[in-house]
Design an enzyme around this catalytic site. Structure first.
Site, PDB file in Angstrom:
ATOM      1  N   CYS A 116       0.815  -1.226   0.000  1.00 40.79           N
ATOM      2  CA  CYS A 116       0.000   0.000   0.000  1.00 40.79           C
ATOM      3  C   CYS A 116       0.847   1.273   0.000  1.00 40.79           C
ATOM      4  O   CYS A 116       0.332   2.353  -0.288  1.00 40.79           O
ATOM      5  CB  CYS A 116      -0.950   0.011   1.191  1.00 40.79           C
ATOM      6  SG  CYS A 116      -2.088  -1.380   1.172  1.00 40.79           S
ATOM      7  N   HIS A 257      -3.231   7.440   2.352  1.00 39.89           N
ATOM      8  CA  HIS A 257      -3.667   6.110   1.912  1.00 39.89           C
ATOM      9  C   HIS A 257      -5.042   5.840   2.530  1.00 39.89           C
ATOM     10  O   HIS A 257      -5.257   6.063   3.714  1.00 39.89           O
ATOM     11  CB  HIS A 257      -2.650   5.062   2.363  1.00 39.89           C
ATOM     12  CG  HIS A 257      -3.105   3.665   2.145  1.00 39.89           C
ATOM     13  ND1 HIS A 257      -3.685   3.246   0.969  1.00 39.89           N
ATOM     14  CD2 HIS A 257      -3.086   2.568   2.965  1.00 39.89           C
ATOM     15  CE1 HIS A 257      -3.999   1.970   1.066  1.00 39.89           C
ATOM     16  NE2 HIS A 257      -3.650   1.539   2.267  1.00 39.89           N
ATOM     17  N   ASN A 287     -10.094  -0.082   0.568  1.00 37.86           N
ATOM     18  CA  ASN A 287      -8.636   0.013   0.450  1.00 37.86           C
ATOM     19  C   ASN A 287      -8.204  -0.551  -0.902  1.00 37.86           C
ATOM     20  O   ASN A 287      -8.337  -1.752  -1.138  1.00 37.86           O
ATOM     21  CB  ASN A 287      -8.007  -0.773   1.606  1.00 37.86           C
ATOM     22  CG  ASN A 287      -6.494  -0.735   1.612  1.00 37.86           C
ATOM     23  OD1 ASN A 287      -5.865  -0.342   0.630  1.00 37.86           O
ATOM     24  ND2 ASN A 287      -5.905  -1.157   2.715  1.00 37.86           N
TER      25      ASN A 287
END
Ligand code: COA
Length: 330
Positions: A116, A257, A287
């Site tokens: 990520c 993020h 996500n």
């Protein structure tokens, strides 16, 4: 070594059509809209079509970024892709994207693996290469088909992730202080086992038994990752601000993020910034790992939340465990 400034010339993003809501998930596993939303801030996520690979979504996002920059694929001389869901273990997804997009043959193309945090690792790498003067215009793409590595029977993970892609075009500028002002990247490899896909690599190549055990799926210790995420993002944000003698007040927009709204809220509290100084779209996408920051950045720009002269802070964490931050002057 003398370095040129590197600037973002354009942004683009792509979300697959299919929307998977929390209500639909509640029919697949023992969960509820209420549980998912209060724990994560997620309402729905996008799911790529069966025949839609990470490279296909990356191409869509890249085409939009190129159009935004007013450039053609033929003007790109570097493609860096951040993904943890490559089309195949080999070759790099960047090579598939090069071919599908019509980036000239013999262009440098490779993938970056930092989960990520991958987009910030890829951005730093591409900017260093363009900054060196040896490359001129780079595509930096984050693209993920997380639906392909999530265990749809595991309610502790499957509710959190989604598919999508985002891209930026990087070029050089002679204006000092423009574009990528600085980055801070890091990792805590000792905590790698908190978030990983244990099977299918050289440690445990795929076997019938490993497939039956589900070792090909993402595994996460959610609570521990949550703590790291908060700490890692706080430190990444604080360090980069200190390094550039800035305070949070200098930041007009934070693009974090998008893993969990509660994590974003705790960063806001730590930086003593109101939540409206953060761009948040986790409720619509969940996500999307390496795609999350470039999608958010593109949506923020298109919503008019980033203006010339603004200073933006990008900040991420992910498997590795990795973290990263970047300051961008527009
Ligand atoms: C995953 C996360 C949302 C879980 O929230 P949490 O408040 O920590 O919840 P817990 O893991 O403590 O679980 C609480 C209970 O809910 C249950 N639960 C887990 N997933 C559930 C779901 N989808 N629906 C309903 N209940 C669920 C658990 O089994 C647990 O039950 P128990 O108390 O009987 O054991 C949270 O830890 C998180 O966001 N972590 C970070 C994850 C992340 O961002 N990963 C990506 C990194 S890039």
């Amino acid at each position: 070594m003398s370095h040129r400034s590197t600037v973002i010339l354009g942004t683009g993003s792509y979300a697959p059509e299919r929307v998977l809501t929390n209500a639909e998930l509640a029919k697949m596993v023992d969960t509820s809209d209420e549980w998912i939303f209060t724990r994560s801030g997620i309402r729905e996520r996008r799911i790529a079509a069966e025949n839609e690979a990470a490279s296909d979504m990356g191409v869509q996002a890249a085409q939009r970024a190129l159009a935004d920059a007013g450039l053609k694929a033929s003007e790109i001389d570097l493609v860096v892709v951040a993904t943890l869901t490559p089309d195949m273990p080999m070759p790099a997804t960047a090579c598939f994207i090069q071919h599908k997009l019509g980036v000239p043959p013999a262009t440098a193309c490779f993938d970056v693996s930092a989960a990520c945090s991958g987009f910030l690792y890829a951005l730093d790498t591409a900017c260093a290469m363009v900054g060196s003067g040896r490359y001129h215009r780079a595509l930096v793409i984050g693209t993920e088909k997380l639906s392909s590595i999530v265990d749809w029977k595991d309610r502790t993970t499957c509710v959190l992730f989604g598919d999508g892609a985002g891209a930026v075009v990087i070029g050089a500028s002679n204006e000092p202080g423009q574009g990528l002002v600085g980055t801070k990247l890091g990792a805590f490899g000792e905590s790698a086992n908190l978030l990983w896909i244990p099977g299918g690599g050289s440690v445990a190549p795929t076997t019938a038994a490993s497939l039956a055990a589900g070792d090909q799926f993402l595994k996460m210790k959610g609570r521990e990752v949550f703590k790291f995420a908060v700490r890692g993002m706080e430190e990444a944000a604080r360090d980069i601000l200190e390094q550039h003698q800035l305070t949070a007040d200098h930041i007009s927009l934070v693009v974090p993020h998008q893993a969990n709204l509660r994590i974003i809220e705790s960063i806001a509290q730590y930086l003593a910034l109101p939540l409206d100084r953060f761009f948040v779209n986790v409720e619509r996408y969940g996500n999307t790992s390496a795609a999350s920051i470039p999608i958010a950045l593109d949506e923020a720009r298109r919503a008019g939340r980033i203006k010339p002269g603004d200073l933006t802070l990008l900040v991420a964490f992910g498997a590795g465990l990795t973290f990263g931050s970047a300051l961008v002057r527009w």
